[in-house]
Design a protein around this motif. Structure first.
Motif, short mmCIF file in Angstrom:
data_model
loop_
_atom_site.label_atom_id
_atom_site.label_comp_id
_atom_site.label_asym_id
_atom_site.label_seq_id
_atom_site.Cartn_x
_atom_site.Cartn_y
_atom_site.Cartn_z
N UNK A 62 0.79 -1.23 0.00
CA UNK A 62 0.00 0.00 0.00
C UNK A 62 0.83 1.28 0.00
N UNK A 102 -6.39 0.92 -6.91
CA UNK A 102 -7.51 0.88 -5.95
C UNK A 102 -8.54 1.96 -6.30
N UNK A 104 -12.16 2.39 -5.14
CA UNK A 104 -11.92 2.66 -3.73
C UNK A 104 -12.16 1.48 -2.81
N UNK A 151 -11.65 -2.22 -1.01
CA UNK A 151 -10.43 -2.87 -0.53
C UNK A 151 -10.04 -4.06 -1.39
N UNK A 174 -8.23 -10.14 0.75
CA UNK A 174 -7.09 -10.58 1.57
C UNK A 174 -6.21 -11.60 0.85
N UNK A 195 -5.04 -11.43 -2.08
CA UNK A 195 -4.08 -10.81 -3.02
C UNK A 195 -2.69 -10.86 -2.38
#
Lengths: 454, 306
Positions: free
Chosen positions: B184, B193, B199, B201, B204, B206
């Motif tokens: 990030x 994103x 926008x 999320x 998990x 990934x």
């Protein structure tokens, strides 16, 4: 025969070699399987660690410590440069601020807790929860203890602020800067509306660490703009703020300036229904910040704010009327056996202007001038005049501050700052506690500060 | 430089002298003082103007780091008196370094956020200077033998948010999709994103990797893998065509498609400075934006802005 023996031997050798190769291949396959298993295991561990790490990444810890040495012009002076100097004390070491902030940032929701740890103990500065709407990410709701959304200087962090302290004006009107309440904030990131922002909320109107003491809630809001002129290296930011609230009198005596009198003095309204009534606490303010990128030298900024309004205070202080606050001792009389504090209504105004020039990467020059007129209906000569009942809470102050900041690195900065504090010289007939204000008090302060921020 | 001590006018050295001698001595003292001051000024001026070996530090986006290194190498070969130090770390890391004063130039594959500009204003009283240095089509990587050749933005969003987990759901074989992404602190992560996931999320599942090169490497070895990153890194892998929606035409991230805006996920690559650049830094940035600098952009695999 020899030839036959040789061929048989060769065949046996080839067979044994092949067998050995087979077993070697099997062994290699086993090893590969073992390594693959180990790698899979590591992958699983990494994935587990990743989820733990992702969770930990949401926790952001920051803080700063401001350690300082101060010398006052004389001992025992009252000061807005970090608090009054105690009896017989002319110089002191202090941890002015020792902040420790934990922020759990879950993108659209936030938890924030900030403590202040100094020689005086541990206090809570911020404790709030915040949520942002997921569609435009422009609006948020915050509830708890946080900065009052008024003007510029209140919400400008003490770790970033160049002058060591906020103006006398703000320290008087908004002690502690924070307040218990809830606010909404609109701040679009993109599009034409991104030049504007709005903050507005409802608060107890007492102090950040006190329980509500009346039925009134105060409204505080600021409508702001941010206009960047990138080509010119210029930015103009500003806003208009409003505070409208009330305090509840625990006395029936309400004092106001009698403008009809030839001598400026307070008149008292002792109507019995005043007891328990709300009295206006209204502030209005403009703030403006200009930023300009001075070629070669560095960025410069010119900031200013002007505030005016009505402040309910006490006789000796123009801080807001708060009979429950610790330290309020203006007890004039007793009602039903309880101590009471009379209300003094004052029309005030005040302003400051602050210039900062960056010089290269490491240095900053600061000049600041602030004026606070707690009672704009009276002049210096009215205070202490024969027949006047004006008092110390009506005296006007101005402060000129000059300083230099040296940024040692991205964490550490040193600040050298001098405050020239001027009180207006009141009537020469003044007596008692007012007599000392016939001249300028010797209350200038030199501050040497070291800050570590992470 | 040797400094000659100047006798103090108040010292006892001239006590036995006459008035004329004392005046002469004072005059000599003044002359010596003038010489010293002149010498000092000359020395300071000489030191100031003879400072060779100017160093420019550049930090930030991993997407741009290869391009930035090429720029630096060529520029230094032509300007031996200038050193350009380039490091990556991600756009977020570069922007933080710019705000902290630990880099002169920040490379970013996304624009600076409002909150970041506020921090720069608070510390340096400047807005930062944004320079669009190149353009990039954000490429979608799969392994060369992957039969899927195009995806829509909505399909990409579903893959990266975890709603689509099997290649079969997007026209591929019946196997699980292994999804690779960035950390990030990466500007590419933020861009993806904001512009692909709207926008939302990332799922998990990934797998985040520390750089675009690592994403390319992982996808090139994983027949079920998919990743995203700068087009310039696309070596030994296949780039998918991308379409705005199910009914649109899919386009490859070529210069023509990126410049025309047909390729739906293209972006500028930025350089940021704290203040308006001057001196060696200005010369360097001017050179990057010159024909010569922009030719390198093309050679590396991105698209020139001029």
């Amino acid at each position: 025969m020899k030839r036959l023996i040789f061929i048989i031997s060769l065949l046996i050798a080839v067979y044994l070699n092949a067998k050995s190769q087979d077993s070697s291949t099997v062994a290699t396959k086993d090893e590969v399987a073992e390594v693959k298993g180990a790698v899979d295991g590591i992958n699983e561990t990494v994935l587990e660690m990743k989820s733990t790490l992702d969770a930990l990444k949401k926790i952001k810890i920051s803080g700063y410590i401001q350690a300082q040495y101060q010398v006052a012009e004389s001992a025992s002076v009252g000061s807005y440069a970090g608090g009054n100097f105690p009896q017989n004390v002319k110089s002191r070491f202090q941890v002015r601020r020792g902040r420790f902030k934990i922020n759990y940032d879950n993108d659209l929701t936030q938890y924030v807790l900030q403590l202040d740890v100094t020689q005086s103990g541990v206090g809570i500065k911020d404790a709030y929860a915040s949520i942002k709407e997921p569609w435009y990410r422009a609006a948020s709701l915050t509830a708890g203890v946080f900065d009052r959304p008024f003007g510029f200087e209140i919400s400008y962090s003490s770790s970033s602020r160049e002058a060591p302290e906020r103006s006398r004006l703000f320290q008087t009107l908004f002690p502690g800067e924070r307040e218990l309440g809830a606010k909404i904030e609109l701040a679009p990131e993109n599009g034409p509306l991104s030049y504007f922002n709005l903050k507005a909320g409802v608060f107890n109107g007492v102090l950040n660490n006190s329980n509500e003491n009346d039925r009134h809630k105060d409204f505080i809001g600021r409508a702001g703009f941010q206009l960047p002129f990138d080509e010119e290296g210029l930015a103009i930011d500003g806003g208009f703020s409003v505070y409208t609230g009330a305090v509840t009198a625990n006395s029936k005596k309400i004092y106001e300036i009698d403008n009809s009198s030839s001598i400026k003095r307070y008149k008292v309204d002792s109507t019995s229904t005043n007891l328990g009534n709300g009295f206006d606490r209204n502030y209005y303010g403009f703030d403006l910040q200009l930023y300009y990128d001075v070629p070669v030298i560095g960025g410069a900024t010119l900031r200013g704010e002007y505030l005016w309004g009505k402040q309910p205070g006490t006789d000796k202080s123009s801080s807001f009327y708060n009979p429950d606050a610790a330290g309020t001792t203006d007890t004039k009389s007793l009602i039903d056996g309880k101590k009471v504090t009379d209300v003094y209504m004052r029309n005030f105004n005040g302003w400051y202007i602050n210039f900062i020039q960056n010089i290269g990467l490491k240095n900053q020059f600061i000049a600041k001038y602030d004026v606070y007129t707690p009672n704009k209906d009276v002049t210096a000569s009215d205070i202490g005049a024969a027949g006047s009942n004006l008092n110390a809470g009506d005296i006007k102050y101005s402060t000129l501050g000059l300083g230099w900041i040296y940024h040692w690195d991205s964490n550490v900065k040193f600040v050298l700052y001098y405050d020239w504090v001027k009180n207006e010289k009141i009537n020469s007939l003044a007596t008692g506690t007012l007599a000392s204000f016939k001249n300028d008090l010797k209350d200038n302060v030199l501050t040497l500060r070291m800050q570590y921020k992470f | 430089m040797t400094l000659t001590p100047v006798p103090s006018p108040d010292s006892g050295e001239g006590d036995s002298s006459g008035v004329g001698e004392r005046v002469q001595n004072k005059q000599k003292g003044k002359n010596k003082m003038k010489k010293i001051i002149l010498t000092l000024i000359t020395a300071i001026a000489a030191f100031g103007f003879s400072q060779k070996g100017e160093t420019i530090t550049v930090k930030g986006s991993d997407t741009i780091v290869i391009l930035a290194q090429r720029w630096a190498e060529l520029y230094m070969s032509k300007h031996p008196d200038v050193t350009v130090q380039v490091t990556g770390g991600g756009s977020g890391v570069g922007i933080s370094a710019l705000i902290n004063g630990t880099t002169d130039i920040c490379n970013a594959s996304r624009p600076m956020k409002k909150s970041e500009k506020e921090k720069l204003k608070a510390r340096f009283n400047t807005l930062g200077v944004e320079i669009k240095a190149a353009k990039d089509g954000l490429a979608i990587y799969v392994r060369e033998n992957n039969p899927v050749s195009e995806l829509s933005i909505a399909q990409l969003k579903d893959i990266y948010t975890g709603k689509t987990t099997n290649w079969k759901q997007v026209g591929g074989p019946d196997t699980k999709i292994i999804v690779y992404g960035r950390e990030n602190s990466s500007g590419t992560y933020v861009y993806f994103k904001d512009n692909v996931l709207d926008g939302e999320d990332f799922a998990p599942s990934v797998q985040t990797l520390p750089g675009t090169a690592a994403v390319v490497n992982a996808v090139s070895k994983d027949k079920n893998g998919i990743g995203y990153g700068g087009a310039a890194y696309a070596k030994g892998i296949k780039l998918l065509k991308v379409k705005k929606d199910a009914n649109s035409t899919a386009y490859e991230p070529t210069e023509e498609n990126v410049k025309s805006g047909n390729y739906p996920i293209s972006r500028y690559l930025y350089m940021y400075t704290r203040s308006r650049p001057t001196g060696a830094m200005k010369e360097y940035i001017d050179w990057i934006l010159s024909k010569e600098g922009q030719e390198i952009v093309t050679k590396v695999g991105y698209f020139p802005v001029r």
